[in-house]
Write an enzyme that holds these catalytic residues in place. Structure first.
Site, PDB file in Angstrom:
ATOM      1  N   GLU A 318      41.094  23.980  44.171  1.00  0.00           N
ATOM      2  CA  GLU A 318      40.404  25.029  43.419  1.00  0.00           C
ATOM      3  C   GLU A 318      38.975  25.226  43.899  1.00  0.00           C
ATOM      4  O   GLU A 318      38.549  26.348  44.217  1.00  0.00           O
ATOM      5  CB  GLU A 318      40.406  24.700  41.920  1.00  0.00           C
ATOM      6  CG  GLU A 318      39.726  25.741  41.043  1.00  0.00           C
ATOM      7  CD  GLU A 318      40.496  27.039  40.991  1.00  0.00           C
ATOM      8  OE1 GLU A 318      40.087  27.996  41.696  1.00  0.00           O
ATOM      9  OE2 GLU A 318      41.503  27.098  40.259  1.00  0.00           O
ATOM     10  N   ASP A 322      37.410  28.543  45.815  1.00  0.00           N
ATOM     11  CA  ASP A 322      36.362  29.341  45.177  1.00  0.00           C
ATOM     12  C   ASP A 322      35.109  29.430  46.034  1.00  0.00           C
ATOM     13  O   ASP A 322      34.549  30.512  46.244  1.00  0.00           O
ATOM     14  CB  ASP A 322      35.994  28.724  43.818  1.00  0.00           C
ATOM     15  CG  ASP A 322      37.116  28.802  42.798  1.00  0.00           C
ATOM     16  OD1 ASP A 322      38.070  29.575  43.019  1.00  0.00           O
ATOM     17  OD2 ASP A 322      37.031  28.088  41.786  1.00  0.00           O
ATOM     18  N   SER A 565      43.162  32.632  40.759  1.00  0.00           N
ATOM     19  CA  SER A 565      42.021  31.788  41.106  1.00  0.00           C
ATOM     20  C   SER A 565      41.317  32.300  42.358  1.00  0.00           C
ATOM     21  O   SER A 565      40.127  32.042  42.556  1.00  0.00           O
ATOM     22  CB  SER A 565      42.476  30.340  41.349  1.00  0.00           C
ATOM     23  OG  SER A 565      42.817  29.697  40.149  1.00  0.00           O
ATOM     24  N   ASP A 606      44.537  52.431  42.464  1.00  0.00           N
ATOM     25  CA  ASP A 606      45.578  52.270  41.447  1.00  0.00           C
ATOM     26  C   ASP A 606      46.803  51.587  42.058  1.00  0.00           C
ATOM     27  O   ASP A 606      47.267  51.955  43.145  1.00  0.00           O
ATOM     28  CB  ASP A 606      45.960  53.643  40.891  1.00  0.00           C
ATOM     29  CG  ASP A 606      46.712  53.554  39.584  1.00  0.00           C
ATOM     30  OD1 ASP A 606      46.842  52.433  39.049  1.00  0.00           O
ATOM     31  OD2 ASP A 606      47.161  54.603  39.083  1.00  0.00           O
ATOM     32  N   ILE A 607      47.324  50.584  41.381  1.00  0.00           N
ATOM     33  CA  ILE A 607      48.501  49.832  41.830  1.00  0.00           C
ATOM     34  C   ILE A 607      49.702  50.286  41.010  1.00  0.00           C
ATOM     35  O   ILE A 607      49.677  50.207  39.774  1.00  0.00           O
ATOM     36  CB  ILE A 607      48.290  48.314  41.675  1.00  0.00           C
ATOM     37  CG1 ILE A 607      47.005  47.868  42.376  1.00  0.00           C
ATOM     38  CG2 ILE A 607      49.499  47.553  42.202  1.00  0.00           C
ATOM     39  CD1 ILE A 607      46.976  48.122  43.860  1.00  0.00           C
ATOM     40  N   GLY A 625      47.547  54.542  36.359  1.00  0.00           N
ATOM     41  CA  GLY A 625      46.570  54.265  35.318  1.00  0.00           C
ATOM     42  C   GLY A 625      46.527  52.787  34.984  1.00  0.00           C
ATOM     43  O   GLY A 625      47.103  51.943  35.685  1.00  0.00           O
ATOM     44  N   ASP A 627      47.389  49.258  33.388  1.00  0.00           N
ATOM     45  CA  ASP A 627      48.600  48.586  32.919  1.00  0.00           C
ATOM     46  C   ASP A 627      48.301  47.095  32.765  1.00  0.00           C
ATOM     47  O   ASP A 627      47.353  46.573  33.369  1.00  0.00           O
ATOM     48  CB  ASP A 627      49.773  48.809  33.879  1.00  0.00           C
ATOM     49  CG  ASP A 627      49.467  48.390  35.309  1.00  0.00           C
ATOM     50  OD1 ASP A 627      49.271  47.180  35.545  1.00  0.00           O
ATOM     51  OD2 ASP A 627      49.395  49.269  36.191  1.00  0.00           O
TER      52      ASP A 627
END
Length: 648
Positions: A318, A322, A565, A606-607, A625, A627
């Site tokens: 992690e 990061d 993450s 937009d996906i 839009g 979701d």
């Protein structure tokens, strides 16, 4: 006994003069937490350290205050508050303090025994068990844990009805605050809680402190090891190997060029999670050469250390992920690392917030948060209360299930994110990696509301993603076989973007139109037995970024890593670059970004492909839009920057 007529008359007159006080139940628990058993009635002469959490002022106006500085349509946009202004605005009112003190003194607690905390939010006094039982109309008992640890508690307590609005809670009462050792050095013994914080359910002891444990369900997922030479032609292989240059190509943002001293970016890690400098250097040598041997600015909170005694992906994955991406993407701007908690207790999100805001510190729930000095060793204390500055953007790649914690605990923490948003900080949290399921893929049993194996049941939203005062980040991926310039889809490789609707927090005004449009145009095929379909609660995530196939140096080798993450620190880096541009234009940093985002959906890609399955269902689907899979979509840096620079 002889009682004179005069004395009897005086007694009757006095009793008639006193107002009738109606006491009501303020808090109660229906059963003991796991591992605890009744031991004996507590002796009346024992002394208890009583603490009363006073209700804060103006919380009913908190949303209004935050929107005033965060809504682009406001004339006060970007005029963030000072911490002193915030503390004063939300301090308990004179009426609250006087009402509670009057109740105490009329109940026999002398004024000189009562003190007020430095944070102004608590009243403190010592009382015998007999006094406390009389004051709260309860009975105290001694309980013992299977470890042998004792604890004093009651099953419920009462306070006067007119006092109740002025008191959040009182300790010690129904909460269990004994510090049970976490045994983080033995990760195989650590298990996610099987009970939830639903009404009538006690939360698992110290559930909040497990956030950094190697078995935490919110940590990223590891894929195959790779030979870095195989991705030398980076942009051609972005569908299989994500690198910093792939992210720049995806979202059209440039390498960092400047480091404005007013700008800052923070990453939060929870011990025993820690980076390895050799891993950072290996990554930088291949992808950001001038950063070799660079380290983040360390802010050690409550004994937070960069431990190297325990190594492996579950301890280093992690933090390496990061910091490698955060530092590379904002270079030459420096990155601050908030390392929270010692190796004995670990830490909770509240412990981090305490270090940023001293006025928040005295209100921790000792059942969930760390306390110092720790009798089991580790950091000797005192606990860090204030003294650490919040960076302009803070990314956290950890999260709980909303059902892990009590609603009161979550609301209190969410209000603190609101206050720090008022001060100008953008808080980002990863939305989770298990679709509509919670950490570990678990869902909620319809009958008991406890966790099940995830093959069925009620959707399990994440926290703090459901808090309306943070920005929740979901995950996308490049469509397999497609180029880096092609539209992405919701992440379907190894992880699924966390998303759904809260069971605790109401629908915020800035998100209302987007959520209503989703339900009107693309109603999900599920009923209330699956999720909170009231259309009146907070939806998440807000936006997304790529979360699959990240090339990360971990433990001396390159591996592929997956998870929201990865998405959160990427978005944090992009916002930091936007802040850099605004500062050089003489403008403020963005602060709480959600109202700006929802007013500028065109600043995002937009996906419309993919979903987030879980709980034995296909989950929700990506649609035009907003979701509850990828939110508004992924950042388009030129459009986002243009919109941000148009703001005052």
């Amino acid at each position: 006994m002889h009682v004179s007529l005069f004395s009897l008359s005086a007694l009757v007159a006095t009793s008639l003069a006193l107002p009738s006080v109606n006491h009501i139940v303020h808090e109660k628990r229906d059963r003991l937490p796991p591992g605890w058993q009744y031991h004996e009635k507590l002796q009346g002469s024992k002394v208890l350290p009583m603490r009363i959490a006073l209700t804060q002022s103006n919380l009913d106006k908190a949303d209004e205050f935050l929107m005033d500085v965060s809504n682009p349509e406001s004339s006060n946009y970007g005029k963030h508050w000072t911490h002193e202004d915030i503390a004063n605005k939300f301090a308990p009112s004179v009426e609250t303090v006087d009402t509670v003190k009057s109740w105490l003194t009329s109940s026999g607690i002398a004024p000189e025994r009562i003190s007020r905390s430095q944070s102004l939010g608590w009243l403190k006094f010592d009382a015998t068990v007999a006094e406390a039982e009389n004051l709260l109309e309860t009975q105290y008992h001694l309980y013992k844990h299977t470890t042998g640890k004792p604890h004093v508690s009651c099953s419920k307590y009462h306070i006067p009805e007119h006092v109740a609005p002025h008191v959040d809670f009182i300790t010690p009462t129904v909460h269990f605050d004994v510090k049970i050792p976490q045994a983080v050095a033995k990760p195989l013994e650590k298990r996610a809680p099987t009970t939830t914080a639903a009404v009538g359910h006690p939360v698992q002891t110290k559930a909040a402190l497990g956030i950094g444990a190697p078995s935490s369900g919110s940590l990223p997922k590891k894929g195959a090891r790779i030979d870095v030479k195989a991705i030398i032609d980076e942009l051609r292989n972005c569908n299989r190997f994500i690198t910093p240059n792939c992210l720049r190509a995806l979202y059209l943002f440039p390498p960092g060029l400047t480091a404005n001293p007013q700008n800052s970016y923070g990453i939060v890690e929870y011990t025993p999670q820690a980076y390895l400098q050799d891993d950072l250097d290996l990554f930088f040598a291949n992808f950001s050469k001038n950063q070799v041997q660079r380290t983040p600015i360390l802010n050690s909170i409550n004994g937070g250390i960069i431990q190297t005694t325990q190594q492996g992906f579950q301890f280093n994955g992690e933090s390496d992920l990061d910091l490698e991406y955060a530092m590379a993407l904002v270079n030459p701007q420096k990155t601050t690392l908030y390392q929270v908690g010692d190796e004995v207790q670990g830490a909770s999100f509240n412990d981090f917030l305490d270090a940023l805001d001293a006025s928040y510190c005295a209100g921790d729930d000792p059942f969930q948060d760390a306390s110092y000095p720790n009798p089991n060793g580790g950091f000797p204390g005192p606990k860090n209360c204030g003294g650490f500055a919040a960076t302009k953007v803070i990314s956290t790649s950890y999260g709980y299930n909303e059902a892990d914690l009590t609603a009161a605990y979550e609301r209190r923490q969410c209000n603190e994110y609101m206050k720090l948003g008022l001060a100008g900080t953008s808080f980002l949290f990863s939305s989770g990696d298990n679709g509509v399921g919670g950490n570990g893929g678990r869902c909620l049993d319809p009958a008991t509301k406890d966790y099940n194996d995830g093959s069925s049941g009620i959707f399990n939203p994440g926290f703090p993603s459901t808090c309306p005062y943070i920005t929740s980040i979901g995950a996308t991926q490049i469509v397999p076989g497609a180029s880096v310039t092609a539209p992405e889809q919701a992440c379907q490789s190894v992880i699924f973007s966390g998303g759904g609707f809260s069971n605790v927090f109401p629908l915020p005004s800035y998100q209302s139109a987007a959520v209503q449009s989703f339900f009107t145009n693309y109603p999900p095929p599920y009923n209330a037995d699956r999720f909170n379909n009231s259309q009146t609660t907070r939806g998440f995530p807000d936006i997304s970024a790529n979360g699959a196939n990240y090339v990360v140096a971990v433990n001396g080798a390159f591996s592929l890593v997956y998870g929201t993450s990865a998405s959160s620190p990427t978005v944090g880096a992009i916002l930091t670059l936007v802040n850099e541009a605004r500062l050089y234009a003489g403008k403020s940093t963005l602060g709480f970004v959600n109202p700006f985002f929802y007013q500028n959906p065109g600043a995002f890609n937009d996906i419309i492909l993919g979903g987030n399955p879980g709980c034995g269902t296909p989950g929700f689907q990506s649609v035009p839009g907003w979701d509850p899979v990828t939110g508004l979509g992924t950042p388009n840096f030129p459009r986002l920057l243009s919109a941000a620079l148009k703001l005052q």
